[in-house]
Write an enzyme that holds these catalytic residues in place. Structure first.
Site, mmCIF file in Angstrom:
data_model
loop_
_atom_site.group_PDB
_atom_site.id
_atom_site.type_symbol
_atom_site.label_atom_id
_atom_site.label_comp_id
_atom_site.label_asym_id
_atom_site.label_seq_id
_atom_site.Cartn_x
_atom_site.Cartn_y
_atom_site.Cartn_z
ATOM 1 N N CYS A 12 0.920 -1.118 -0.268
ATOM 2 C CA CYS A 12 0.078 -0.055 0.220
ATOM 3 C C CYS A 12 0.907 0.906 0.241
ATOM 4 O O CYS A 12 1.963 1.184 0.168
ATOM 5 C CB CYS A 12 -0.720 -0.148 0.965
ATOM 6 N N HIS A 40 6.773 -6.835 7.194
ATOM 7 C CA HIS A 40 6.651 -8.531 7.026
ATOM 8 C C HIS A 40 6.674 -9.106 6.153
ATOM 9 O O HIS A 40 5.738 -10.598 5.689
ATOM 10 C CB HIS A 40 5.173 -8.580 7.958
ATOM 11 N N CYS A 98 2.840 5.873 8.762
ATOM 12 C CA CYS A 98 1.998 6.692 7.448
ATOM 13 C C CYS A 98 1.172 7.758 7.857
ATOM 14 O O CYS A 98 0.793 7.757 8.634
ATOM 15 C CB CYS A 98 1.099 5.781 6.843
ATOM 16 N N GLU A 128 0.900 -0.961 15.649
ATOM 17 C CA GLU A 128 0.051 0.760 15.239
ATOM 18 C C GLU A 128 -0.867 0.577 16.509
ATOM 19 O O GLU A 128 -1.203 2.234 16.844
ATOM 20 C CB GLU A 128 -1.457 0.295 13.357
ATOM 21 N N THR A 166 -6.325 0.999 11.648
ATOM 22 C CA THR A 166 -6.589 1.341 10.140
ATOM 23 C C THR A 166 -7.123 0.529 9.473
ATOM 24 O O THR A 166 -7.756 0.363 8.054
ATOM 25 C CB THR A 166 -4.737 1.462 9.714
ATOM 26 N N SER A 223 -1.660 -13.071 7.195
ATOM 27 C CA SER A 223 -2.818 -12.994 7.150
ATOM 28 C C SER A 223 -4.218 -12.423 5.900
ATOM 29 O O SER A 223 -4.891 -12.869 5.419
ATOM 30 C CB SER A 223 -3.565 -12.719 8.875
ATOM 31 N N SER A 266 2.167 -7.532 2.056
ATOM 32 C CA SER A 266 3.561 -7.130 1.887
ATOM 33 C C SER A 266 4.978 -7.740 1.038
ATOM 34 O O SER A 266 5.569 -7.703 0.584
ATOM 35 C CB SER A 266 4.517 -8.384 3.033
HETATM 36 FE FE1 F3S Z 1 -1.760 1.100 4.214
HETATM 37 FE FE2 F3S Z 1 -1.758 3.432 5.577
HETATM 38 FE FE3 F3S Z 1 -3.260 2.080 4.476
HETATM 39 S S1 F3S Z 1 0.516 1.619 5.994
HETATM 40 S S2 F3S Z 1 -2.953 0.132 4.873
HETATM 41 S S3 F3S Z 1 -1.832 2.916 3.557
HETATM 42 S S4 F3S Z 1 -2.596 3.150 6.928
#
Ligand code: F3S
Length: 284
Positions: A12, A40, A98, A128, A166, A223, A266
């Site tokens: 992401c 990970h 993030c 987190e 998140t 997962s 990941s």
């Molecule tokens: Fe990735 Fe940030 Fe969303 S790390 S899953 S873009 S909160």
């Protein structure tokens, strides 16, 4: 053969940014640390280790650190750890938290400063959530199940702010919020769920329903990759779960007209590209 690769496959935005940050720092030189594994993914962590990056695994290890650059991963860290890092004169901090997680830190810090108790809908063992907890100056409750929401006892006369991890499931979040609203006085709810995971899952399902064979790439223990595999299996009977291109028997795709590819959060881009090449029958 038609090959459809999901646009949302792999990292992401936040994870990509964090991983790129570590590679940028390596290019700048100096001793680099990450607070926890940056991601990970064994391949990426191993590659970084070979390039001299050291992982700091605990607050105790951090206390012993006297110089170098510490990159903070996308999950973020607690205020206590920021403060320890800031107090170290010869340690440079590069914050790759993030921005969506930083927004939650800000909400929790500000709302708790206004006297509100904090509820985080998420997993209290996840880094987190532990980071978010550390930004509150008032009591924090983590709620992961409907039962925990039902059992929550609000403090009389104290307002509450509710936020979410998140990656929490949106349907469960809405359900828990409904339960909590019935019992809490003066509640502010901020839906802080990031839609990157949902987008990845929706796109994977759409591609799987068009493809004759579907390839899901990701770590054995991931997962979110397993979830992608489940979604794709429901739409495409020939769905395969692989970690790298080496796990795919190319001959088994002979005669297949349309192959779909997606990857867990990941999975680095180069692994996705290698799988694409292998599916096309070229060297990788
Ligand atoms: Fe990735 Fe940030 Fe969303 S790390 S899953 S873009 S909160």
């Amino acid at each position: 053969m038609e090959i459809i690769t999901a646009k949302s496959a792999g990292f992401c935005f936040g994870v990509k940014r964090a991983v790129d940050t570590v590679y940028d720092e390596i290019n700048k030189g100096g001793k680099i640390y990450t607070y926890g594994d940056i991601i990970h993914n064994e391949e990426v962590v191993k590659d970084l280790g070979e390039k001299g990056v050291t992982v700091i695994n605990s607050i105790y290890e951090l206390k012993d650190l006297s110089e170098g650059t510490v990159v903070i991963r996308s999950h973020g860290i607690s205020k206590e750890i920021y403060d320890i890092l800031k107090a170290k004169e010869n340690v440079r901090v590069v914050d790759a938290t993030c921005p969506f997680v930083l927004k939650i830190h800000k909400i929790v810090e500000e709302e708790s400063a206004r006297g509100k108790n904090v509820i985080i809908i998420g997993d209290r063992d996840h880094p987190e959530v532990q980071g978010i907890m550390g930004f509150s100056s008032t009591p924090v409750t983590c709620i992961k199940t409907a039962e925990e929401a039902e059992n929550y006892v609000p403090e009389r006369g104290i307002p509450t702010v509710i936020v979410a991890q998140t990656t929490f499931n949106i349907h469960k979040f809405n359900n828990f919020v409904e339960i909590l609203h019935k019992k809490c006085y003066d509640t502010t709810t901020v839906n802080t769920i990031c839609n990157a995971t949902e987008q990845r899952q929706t796109e994977a399902g759409e591609i799987a329903s068009r493809a004759d064979a579907m390839i899901v790439i990701g770590g054995r223990h991931s997962s979110n990759t397993r979830k992608l595999y489940e979604i794709c299996s429901e739409k495409c009977a020939d769905t395969r779960f692989i970690q790298t291109a080496l796990d795919l028997n190319r001959d088994s795709l002979d005669g297949v007209n349309c192959v779909g590819i997606t990857a867990g959060a990941s999975t680095p881009n180069y692994i996705i590209e290698e799988v694409q090449k292998h599916v096309r029958g070229t060297d990788f």
